[in-house]
Write an enzyme that holds these catalytic residues in place. Structure first.
Site, PDB file in Angstrom:
ATOM      1  N   ASP A  70       0.873  -1.124  -0.043  1.00 10.95           N
ATOM      2  CA  ASP A  70       0.072  -0.149   0.071  1.00 10.95           C
ATOM      3  C   ASP A  70       0.929   1.301  -0.105  1.00 10.95           C
ATOM      4  OD1 ASP A  70      -2.703   1.235   0.534  1.00 10.95           O
ATOM      5  OD2 ASP A  70      -1.550   2.266   1.794  1.00 10.95           O
TER       6      ASP A  70
ATOM      7  N   GLU B 111      -1.121  -2.018  -6.427  1.00 11.86           N
ATOM      8  CA  GLU B 111      -2.354  -1.000  -6.706  1.00 11.86           C
ATOM      9  C   GLU B 111      -2.361  -0.528  -8.234  1.00 11.86           C
ATOM     10  OE1 GLU B 111      -3.785   0.859  -2.606  1.00 11.86           O
ATOM     11  OE2 GLU B 111      -1.419   1.392  -3.084  1.00 11.86           O
TER      12      GLU B 111
ATOM     13  N   CYS C  10     -13.050  -4.004   6.130  1.00 11.67           N
ATOM     14  CA  CYS C  10     -12.402  -4.291   7.060  1.00 11.67           C
ATOM     15  C   CYS C  10     -11.305  -5.451   6.763  1.00 11.67           C
ATOM     16  CB  CYS C  10     -13.550  -4.645   8.253  1.00 11.67           C
ATOM     17  SG  CYS C  10     -12.914  -5.512   9.775  1.00 11.67           S
TER      18      CYS C  10
ATOM     19  N   CYS D 212     -13.291  -8.887   9.179  1.00 16.25           N
ATOM     20  CA  CYS D 212     -14.530  -9.355   9.033  1.00 16.25           C
ATOM     21  C   CYS D 212     -15.007  -9.081   7.423  1.00 16.25           C
ATOM     22  CB  CYS D 212     -15.721  -9.005   9.925  1.00 16.25           C
ATOM     23  SG  CYS D 212     -16.023  -7.126   9.623  1.00 16.25           S
TER      24      CYS D 212
ATOM     25  N   CYS E 162     -13.833  -0.764  12.784  1.00 17.57           N
ATOM     26  CA  CYS E 162     -15.066  -1.157  12.066  1.00 17.57           C
ATOM     27  C   CYS E 162     -16.167  -1.166  12.983  1.00 17.57           C
ATOM     28  CB  CYS E 162     -14.604  -2.591  12.169  1.00 17.57           C
ATOM     29  SG  CYS E 162     -15.928  -3.738  11.243  1.00 17.57           S
TER      30      CYS E 162
ATOM     31  N   CYS F 288     -17.387  -5.525  13.797  1.00 23.58           N
ATOM     32  CA  CYS F 288     -16.392  -6.379  14.678  1.00 23.58           C
ATOM     33  C   CYS F 288     -15.753  -5.751  15.454  1.00 23.58           C
ATOM     34  CB  CYS F 288     -15.665  -7.409  13.769  1.00 23.58           C
ATOM     35  SG  CYS F 288     -14.427  -6.334  12.954  1.00 23.58           S
TER      36      CYS F 288
ATOM     37  N   ASP G 291      -3.451   2.498   6.900  1.00 18.78           N
ATOM     38  CA  ASP G 291      -2.501   2.049   5.943  1.00 18.78           C
ATOM     39  C   ASP G 291      -2.282   0.469   6.112  1.00 18.78           C
ATOM     40  OD1 ASP G 291      -2.392   4.463   4.776  1.00 18.78           O
ATOM     41  OD2 ASP G 291      -0.650   5.023   5.558  1.00 18.78           O
TER      42      ASP G 291
END
Length: 484
Positions: free
Chosen positions: A227, A323, A377, A380, A396, A399, A406
């Site tokens: 990332d 990416e 997330c 989950c 989140c 969860c 990042d």
């Protein structure tokens, strides 16, 4: 021109060396690059002359079948016509013999490629932004470059000189042993050479067919998700759960103070003025050279840092997930454009693409541009509808996971290696099949339905923190080429 196809077990790569030409050799280098520019301008003028003539004849009421025929822009046609015209054309008759034929062939080949790209863009057969018709190159702005494909092109036995057609033997600033050893062993063959002036000095780049043995990476079974960001250049999360970060060196910001001082010095000198024809003073040229030296140092530091980073990544991991960033769109954000340009996002992906192909058993997965890696997330799979850029911690709502933004994006990226997808489906819908045309997907991220939240899998693809993605509209393809 026919593309070279390497033999099995061979790859085509470049060896680039800085040159130290003397005064006569530098004048010859500039003459060859100027000849390439002159040949390019001649080709553009010769082809477009028929366009203007046809446009004028239409206004006179000339029938379609009686119009002046289109002039071809293929390289053989341009080369044949130029060889006939250079002996009588006053623009070339007095000096064309001073340079190698490869200089003129460089300009003609570039012109042919420019017209091909323009025609394909008009017909909708070329990806990317629309391209305009080729224009004349201005002497003060054109890049100095010339390519040699035939003649005496070699690296001398001493390891400190190279030989090029008509230019002779030129001393190199650095040893050429890395290429010379391969050539002497018979594991490399020089295909072409390109001389270019950039960052204040001359370089010679050799395109070489090299026998390269594929080297295994240190951890072939481990995948890594990368990332990219501005505050932190790289966040890497591998399939073992380890997360590593690489700080952004910010070379340009580090030199900004010195650069501002040098720019103020240049502004106080008498510089050139094209409107009045005023020539720059000697003090301006000296101050401008000092300012350019700062820019060149920043560029060299950035290049060195990116090569070290990508080499280390490609030598360690068996699968690299990167990416597909809309860097052009990101640069429209004036608040972060300077830092994004300084980071070199596009260069990181380019280097990883070809360096992983040099390794045995490695692969590169390019995540889809519209996958919300930052909004999903990593625990989950729930997807937030909105996540502002100033929020640097992901929380989140389902969860209760609290994690750095990042780090969360990097974990979602590495999960793509196990899922085996590139994230072309609609984010948040686990059962949505991957689309054959990702750009036909819904651009807006849909929040996960409560009944689908538990156990929801991760979709594929990636986006970058600090990235402002704009809606992309497919342009309609033209039915036929309309030159004017």
């Amino acid at each position: 021109m026919k593309r070279f196809q390497p033999q099995p077990g061979f790859v085509v790569q470049a060896y680039r060396y800085a040159l130290d030409p003397n005064a006569a050799q530098e004048a010859a280098l500039r003459s060859h690059c100027g000849a390439a520019r002159a040949a390019y301008n001649w080709a553009v003028g010769w082809v477009t002359a028929s366009w203007w003539q046809r446009k004028a004849e239409v206004t006179y009421g000339v029938a379609e079948d009686a119009l002046t025929p289109w002039r071809p822009w293929s390289l053989p046609s341009l080369r044949k016509t130029f060889n006939e015209a250079k002996k009588t054309d006053p623009r070339f008759a007095d000096w064309w013999e001073e340079n190698s034929k490869e200089a003129y062939n460089t300009g003609l080949a570039n012109a042919s490629a420019a017209f091909d790209n323009y025609a394909k863009s008009k017909n909708g057969k070329r990806k990317g932004a629309r391209m305009g018709a080729p224009r004349f190159k201005v002497k003060r702005k054109a890049r100095l470059a010339c390519r040699f494909t035939t003649g005496a092109i070699r690296v001398d036995a001493g390891g400190r000189h190279v030989t090029l057609p008509r230019l002779g033997t030129i001393r190199t600033h650095e040893p050429t042993g890395s290429l010379l050893t391969r050539v002497q062993d018979g594991t490399a063959r020089i295909l072409s050479a390109t001389v270019r002036h950039e960052r204040g000095r001359w370089f010679a780049s050799f395109q070489v067919e090299v026998k390269r043995d594929l080297i295994r990476v240190s951890r072939p079974e481990v995948a890594v998700g990368i990332d990219l960001g501005v505050k932190t250049l790289v966040v890497m999360a591998d399939s073992t759960g380890e997360i590593r970060t690489v700080a952004n060196p910010r070379h340009y910001d580090g030199a900004l103070r010195v650069l501002r001082r040098a720019s103020r010095t240049v502004s106080r000198r008498q510089g050139p003025d094209r409107r009045t024809g005023r020539k720059p003073s000697k003090r301006w040229e000296k101050a401008n050279a000092a300012r350019n030296k700062v820019h060149h140092r920043v560029a060299n530091l950035r290049t060195d840092a990116l090569h070290k980073l990508t080499t280390a990544v490609s030598a360690e991991y068996g699968t690299v997930v990167v990416e597909d960033l809309n860097v052009v769109g990101m640069l429209r954000n004036r608040r972060v454009a300077r830092r994004i340009a300084d980071a070199g996002f596009g260069e990181i992906r380019r280097q990883l693409d070809y360096k992983t192909r040099w390794r045995h058993g490695t692969r590169t997965i390019v995540a889809d541009r519209w996958y919300p890696s930052s909004k999903t997330c990593s625990g989950c799979g729930a997807v937030k509808a909105k996540l502002p850029l100033h929020v640097r911690t992901y929380e989140c709502d389902v969860c209760g996971l609290v994690i750095d933004r990042d780090d969360n994006a990097a974990l979602n990226l590495v999960a793509l290696a196990a899922v085996g997808t590139t994230g072309t489906g609609v984010a948040g819908d686990r059962d949505t099949p991957a689309l054959s045309k990702p750009r036909g997907a819904d651009r807006k991220t849909r929040a996960t339905h409560p009944r689908r939240t538990t156990g929801a899998g991760r979709a594929g693809g990636a986006t970058l923190p600090h990235q402002r993605q704009e809606e992309a509209r497919d342009r309609p393809q033209a039915e036929a080429l309309t030159l004017w």
